[in-house]
Scaffold this motif. Sequence first.
Motif, PDB file in Angstrom:
ATOM      1  N   PHE A 150     -46.438  39.283  -8.085  1.00 55.29           N
ATOM      2  CA  PHE A 150     -45.877  40.352  -8.909  1.00 55.29           C
ATOM      3  C   PHE A 150     -44.400  40.475  -8.574  1.00 55.29           C
ATOM      4  O   PHE A 150     -43.940  39.940  -7.568  1.00 55.29           O
ATOM      5  CB  PHE A 150     -46.587  41.682  -8.613  1.00 55.29           C
ATOM      6  N   ARG A 151     -43.675  41.184  -9.418  1.00 51.02           N
ATOM      7  CA  ARG A 151     -42.262  41.405  -9.122  1.00 51.02           C
ATOM      8  C   ARG A 151     -41.861  42.797  -9.579  1.00 51.02           C
ATOM      9  O   ARG A 151     -42.451  43.362 -10.495  1.00 51.02           O
ATOM     10  CB  ARG A 151     -41.399  40.347  -9.787  1.00 51.02           C
ATOM     11  N   GLN A 152     -40.829  43.312  -8.927  1.00 47.88           N
ATOM     12  CA  GLN A 152     -40.320  44.633  -9.268  1.00 47.88           C
ATOM     13  C   GLN A 152     -38.801  44.608  -9.252  1.00 47.88           C
ATOM     14  O   GLN A 152     -38.193  44.351  -8.205  1.00 47.88           O
ATOM     15  CB  GLN A 152     -40.851  45.692  -8.301  1.00 47.88           C
ATOM     16  N   ALA A 153     -38.226  44.868 -10.405  1.00 46.63           N
ATOM     17  CA  ALA A 153     -36.778  44.959 -10.530  1.00 46.63           C
ATOM     18  C   ALA A 153     -36.343  46.393 -10.256  1.00 46.63           C
ATOM     19  O   ALA A 153     -37.144  47.326 -10.396  1.00 46.63           O
ATOM     20  CB  ALA A 153     -36.346  44.525 -11.929  1.00 46.63           C
ATOM     21  N   PRO A 154     -35.092  46.604  -9.880  1.00 49.32           N
ATOM     22  CA  PRO A 154     -34.614  47.958  -9.600  1.00 49.32           C
ATOM     23  C   PRO A 154     -34.843  48.905 -10.764  1.00 49.32           C
ATOM     24  O   PRO A 154     -34.506  48.591 -11.908  1.00 49.32           O
ATOM     25  CB  PRO A 154     -33.119  47.749  -9.332  1.00 49.32           C
ATOM     26  N   GLY A 155     -35.458  50.035 -10.473  1.00 48.92           N
ATOM     27  CA  GLY A 155     -35.677  51.048 -11.498  1.00 48.92           C
ATOM     28  C   GLY A 155     -36.802  50.748 -12.460  1.00 48.92           C
ATOM     29  O   GLY A 155     -36.996  51.472 -13.439  1.00 48.92           O
ATOM     30  N   LYS A 156     -37.549  49.673 -12.195  1.00 57.88           N
ATOM     31  CA  LYS A 156     -38.637  49.284 -13.100  1.00 57.88           C
ATOM     32  C   LYS A 156     -39.962  49.263 -12.358  1.00 57.88           C
ATOM     33  O   LYS A 156     -40.016  49.272 -11.138  1.00 57.88           O
ATOM     34  CB  LYS A 156     -38.351  47.922 -13.723  1.00 57.88           C
ATOM     35  N   GLU A 157     -41.031  49.218 -13.140  1.00 58.32           N
ATOM     36  CA  GLU A 157     -42.362  49.133 -12.547  1.00 58.32           C
ATOM     37  C   GLU A 157     -42.640  47.720 -12.054  1.00 58.32           C
ATOM     38  O   GLU A 157     -41.980  46.764 -12.449  1.00 58.32           O
ATOM     39  CB  GLU A 157     -43.416  49.551 -13.570  1.00 58.32           C
ATOM     40  N   ARG A 158     -43.631  47.617 -11.200  1.00 54.77           N
ATOM     41  CA  ARG A 158     -44.042  46.313 -10.716  1.00 54.77           C
ATOM     42  C   ARG A 158     -44.775  45.567 -11.833  1.00 54.77           C
ATOM     43  O   ARG A 158     -45.710  46.097 -12.430  1.00 54.77           O
ATOM     44  CB  ARG A 158     -44.954  46.470  -9.501  1.00 54.77           C
ATOM     45  N   ASP A 159     -44.355  44.348 -12.090  1.00 52.35           N
ATOM     46  CA  ASP A 159     -44.903  43.549 -13.184  1.00 52.35           C
ATOM     47  C   ASP A 159     -45.651  42.328 -12.664  1.00 52.35           C
ATOM     48  O   ASP A 159     -45.279  41.735 -11.656  1.00 52.35           O
ATOM     49  CB  ASP A 159     -43.781  43.065 -14.120  1.00 52.35           C
ATOM     50  N   PHE A 160     -46.647  41.947 -13.421  1.00 51.41           N
ATOM     51  CA  PHE A 160     -47.426  40.750 -13.108  1.00 51.41           C
ATOM     52  C   PHE A 160     -46.596  39.498 -13.376  1.00 51.41           C
ATOM     53  O   PHE A 160     -45.872  39.429 -14.368  1.00 51.41           O
ATOM     54  CB  PHE A 160     -48.682  40.740 -13.972  1.00 51.41           C
ATOM     55  N   VAL A 161     -46.751  38.517 -12.494  1.00 51.73           N
ATOM     56  CA  VAL A 161     -46.076  37.233 -12.676  1.00 51.73           C
ATOM     57  C   VAL A 161     -47.098  36.124 -12.892  1.00 51.73           C
ATOM     58  O   VAL A 161     -47.068  35.429 -13.905  1.00 51.73           O
ATOM     59  CB  VAL A 161     -45.191  36.901 -11.461  1.00 51.73           C
ATOM     60  N   ALA A 162     -48.008  35.964 -11.933  1.00 51.11           N
ATOM     61  CA  ALA A 162     -48.976  34.869 -12.008  1.00 51.11           C
ATOM     62  C   ALA A 162     -50.144  35.159 -11.085  1.00 51.11           C
ATOM     63  O   ALA A 162     -50.026  35.936 -10.139  1.00 51.11           O
ATOM     64  CB  ALA A 162     -48.326  33.542 -11.621  1.00 51.11           C
ATOM     65  N   ALA A 163     -51.274  34.513 -11.362  1.00 48.11           N
ATOM     66  CA  ALA A 163     -52.455  34.652 -10.523  1.00 48.11           C
ATOM     67  C   ALA A 163     -53.176  33.312 -10.440  1.00 48.11           C
ATOM     68  O   ALA A 163     -53.035  32.460 -11.326  1.00 48.11           O
ATOM     69  CB  ALA A 163     -53.386  35.723 -11.076  1.00 48.11           C
ATOM     70  N   ILE A 164     -53.965  33.161  -9.378  1.00 44.52           N
ATOM     71  CA  ILE A 164     -54.683  31.920  -9.169  1.00 44.52           C
ATOM     72  C   ILE A 164     -56.028  32.216  -8.545  1.00 44.52           C
ATOM     73  O   ILE A 164     -56.162  33.136  -7.734  1.00 44.52           O
ATOM     74  CB  ILE A 164     -53.849  30.960  -8.292  1.00 44.52           C
ATOM     75  N   THR A 165     -57.030  31.447  -8.936  1.00 44.78           N
ATOM     76  CA  THR A 165     -58.364  31.634  -8.390  1.00 44.78           C
ATOM     77  C   THR A 165     -58.475  31.043  -6.985  1.00 44.78           C
ATOM     78  O   THR A 165     -57.561  30.406  -6.498  1.00 44.78           O
ATOM     79  CB  THR A 165     -59.407  31.015  -9.323  1.00 44.78           C
ATOM     80  N   ARG A 166     -59.618  31.245  -6.365  1.00 44.46           N
ATOM     81  CA  ARG A 166     -59.753  30.928  -4.946  1.00 44.46           C
ATOM     82  C   ARG A 166     -59.560  29.446  -4.625  1.00 44.46           C
ATOM     83  O   ARG A 166     -58.922  29.102  -3.640  1.00 44.46           O
ATOM     84  CB  ARG A 166     -61.113  31.409  -4.441  1.00 44.46           C
ATOM     85  N   ALA A 167     -60.104  28.595  -5.471  1.00 46.58           N
ATOM     86  CA  ALA A 167     -59.957  27.154  -5.239  1.00 46.58           C
ATOM     87  C   ALA A 167     -58.741  26.579  -5.953  1.00 46.58           C
ATOM     88  O   ALA A 167     -58.462  25.384  -5.845  1.00 46.58           O
ATOM     89  CB  ALA A 167     -61.215  26.419  -5.670  1.00 46.58           C
ATOM     90  N   GLY A 168     -58.050  27.425  -6.702  1.00 50.16           N
ATOM     91  CA  GLY A 168     -56.866  26.972  -7.419  1.00 50.16           C
ATOM     92  C   GLY A 168     -57.145  26.308  -8.738  1.00 50.16           C
ATOM     93  O   GLY A 168     -56.241  25.743  -9.352  1.00 50.16           O
ATOM     94  N   ASP A 196     -32.536  37.949 -15.631  1.00 45.91           N
ATOM     95  CA  ASP A 196     -33.625  38.926 -15.773  1.00 45.91           C
ATOM     96  C   ASP A 196     -34.765  38.691 -14.783  1.00 45.91           C
ATOM     97  O   ASP A 196     -35.642  39.537 -14.630  1.00 45.91           O
ATOM     98  CB  ASP A 196     -34.197  38.887 -17.196  1.00 45.91           C
ATOM     99  N   ASP A 197     -34.763  37.545 -14.126  1.00 50.20           N
ATOM    100  CA  ASP A 197     -35.788  37.276 -13.108  1.00 50.20           C
ATOM    101  C   ASP A 197     -35.450  37.924 -11.765  1.00 50.20           C
ATOM    102  O   ASP A 197     -36.247  37.863 -10.825  1.00 50.20           O
ATOM    103  CB  ASP A 197     -35.950  35.773 -12.909  1.00 50.20           C
ATOM    104  N   THR A 198     -34.271  38.532 -11.675  1.00 51.78           N
ATOM    105  CA  THR A 198     -33.879  39.197 -10.438  1.00 51.78           C
ATOM    106  C   THR A 198     -34.832  40.339 -10.128  1.00 51.78           C
ATOM    107  O   THR A 198     -35.046  41.230 -10.950  1.00 51.78           O
ATOM    108  CB  THR A 198     -32.439  39.728 -10.563  1.00 51.78           C
ATOM    109  N   ALA A 199     -35.418  40.294  -8.938  1.00 50.52           N
ATOM    110  CA  ALA A 199     -36.415  41.291  -8.547  1.00 50.52           C
ATOM    111  C   ALA A 199     -36.857  41.006  -7.120  1.00 50.52           C
ATOM    112  O   ALA A 199     -36.532  39.959  -6.545  1.00 50.52           O
ATOM    113  CB  ALA A 199     -37.621  41.247  -9.479  1.00 50.52           C
ATOM    114  N   ILE A 200     -37.627  41.936  -6.589  1.00 53.38           N
ATOM    115  CA  ILE A 200     -38.365  41.666  -5.359  1.00 53.38           C
ATOM    116  C   ILE A 200     -39.714  41.096  -5.784  1.00 53.38           C
ATOM    117  O   ILE A 200     -40.397  41.679  -6.626  1.00 53.38           O
ATOM    118  CB  ILE A 200     -38.558  42.940  -4.518  1.00 53.38           C
ATOM    119  N   TYR A 201     -40.070  39.978  -5.195  1.00 57.37           N
ATOM    120  CA  TYR A 201     -41.317  39.302  -5.527  1.00 57.37           C
ATOM    121  C   TYR A 201     -42.343  39.538  -4.416  1.00 57.37           C
ATOM    122  O   TYR A 201     -42.048  39.340  -3.240  1.00 57.37           O
ATOM    123  CB  TYR A 201     -41.084  37.813  -5.724  1.00 57.37           C
TER     124      TYR A 201
END
Length: 123
Positions: free
Chosen positions: A37-55, A89-94
């Motif tokens: 997930f990522r969160q930019a200044p002043g914005k909510e935390r947004d989903f980026v990507a997910a992966i299952t257990r075995a990939g 726009d990808d600037t954020a804390i990941y």
Amino acid sequence: QVQLIESGGGLVQAGGSLRLSCAASGRTFSRYYMGWFRQAPGKERDFVAAITRAGGSTDYADSMKGRFTISRDNAKNTVYLQMNSLKPDDTAIYYCAAGTSYSGSYSSGYNYWGQGTQVTVSS
């Protein structure tokens, strides 16, 4: 209990690439579904990507498809996020997150979170 430590963030020019890593403690990493997930200044935390257990299955936010790739190495207890064609726009804390069930884009479904790594993309 799982502890997650992200690394690999930094400053990069637009169009550049970064690879984030998230190292997990413990011997049960392969039991967890992982997400970024990522969160930019002043914005909510947004989903980026997910992966299952075995990939074997991955999911991405629409704006990341084709640019970002999530992967994992269960032998190294690590999940990665390869980020290409970066934009300001990808600037954020990941943040990486771990969950005992598949939650995909729903942040509330993840049980454990890392402290985050800063990604800054300059124009």
